[in-house]
Design a protein around this motif. Sequence first.
Motif, mmCIF file in Angstrom:
data_model
loop_
_atom_site.group_PDB
_atom_site.id
_atom_site.type_symbol
_atom_site.label_atom_id
_atom_site.label_comp_id
_atom_site.label_asym_id
_atom_site.label_seq_id
_atom_site.Cartn_x
_atom_site.Cartn_y
_atom_site.Cartn_z
ATOM 1 N N CYS A 80 32.191 44.976 62.950
ATOM 2 C CA CYS A 80 32.687 45.006 61.848
ATOM 3 C C CYS A 80 33.076 43.312 61.313
ATOM 4 N N GLY A 85 30.127 47.706 57.994
ATOM 5 C CA GLY A 85 31.239 48.437 57.515
ATOM 6 C C GLY A 85 30.519 49.931 57.518
ATOM 7 N N ALA A 87 31.753 54.334 56.293
ATOM 8 C CA ALA A 87 32.621 55.169 55.437
ATOM 9 C C ALA A 87 32.162 56.668 55.893
ATOM 10 N N ALA A 156 36.193 50.729 53.397
ATOM 11 C CA ALA A 156 35.187 50.120 54.197
ATOM 12 C C ALA A 156 34.958 48.789 53.709
#
Length: 248
Positions: A80, A85, A87, A156
């Motif tokens: 990250c 990222g 979702a 995200a």
Amino acid sequence: MSAGQDVLRAEGLGKRFGGLQAVQDVSFTQRRGEVLAIIGPNGAGKTTLLNLLSGVYRPSAGRLHLLEQDVTDSPIEHRCHLGLGRAFQIVRPFPDMTVHENVTVGALFGTPGTRLREAREQAWALLELTGLAPHAEKAAHDLTLLQDKRLEVARALATRPQVLLLDEVMAGLRPAESQEAVGLIRSVRDSGVSVLFIEHIMPVVRDLADRVVVMDQGRVIAQGTYREVTADPQVVSAYLGTEAELHA
């Protein structure tokens, strides 16, 4: 990193759960600015692959590079902070926090040392990008499904990814809502984020993807443009069925 370089590179990724080989010898690259779709029948290994990319699972075999760094054994938070990222299909916001607060949490987590004021300002910009600004002070539990999906993407994006993984974000949406979500993903791509997504709605794949990776039984069976993979007899046999389905 200049335009056109690889942001993700998978080399022979595999994942075994006991006697089950869920993913086997998966290799592909994603270029900066590219929208890459992963498709295939249920049980093909798509979500397992996404879990390998994001760090939920460690691979049983193979290597993974993110932004030219080997992250094969790196935990989720390290990926990250590097710029990955994700979702999720099942949206799980903090239900009693406002929309703005939910996105602010993502901003605080994504970049260590971020000040609260800066995080709040970043969150507000993302609410405008995702069309959620009018709902900023709503509690997350009061959102519609489409708004929930937008919030998941905004959270995200708040981690400042260079690569965004999306797991069937169209699931449960009506056709008109799906088209809105397509517009949102295009906006994300236009903001400079490379997007890799799993999807089973072929018109969405057709409209969004620069390239498509097709999986079946844990393996990659085809890669190429939408036109190329949907013309591949092996893909039609394993997943697509009839030509009529491609244009539904």
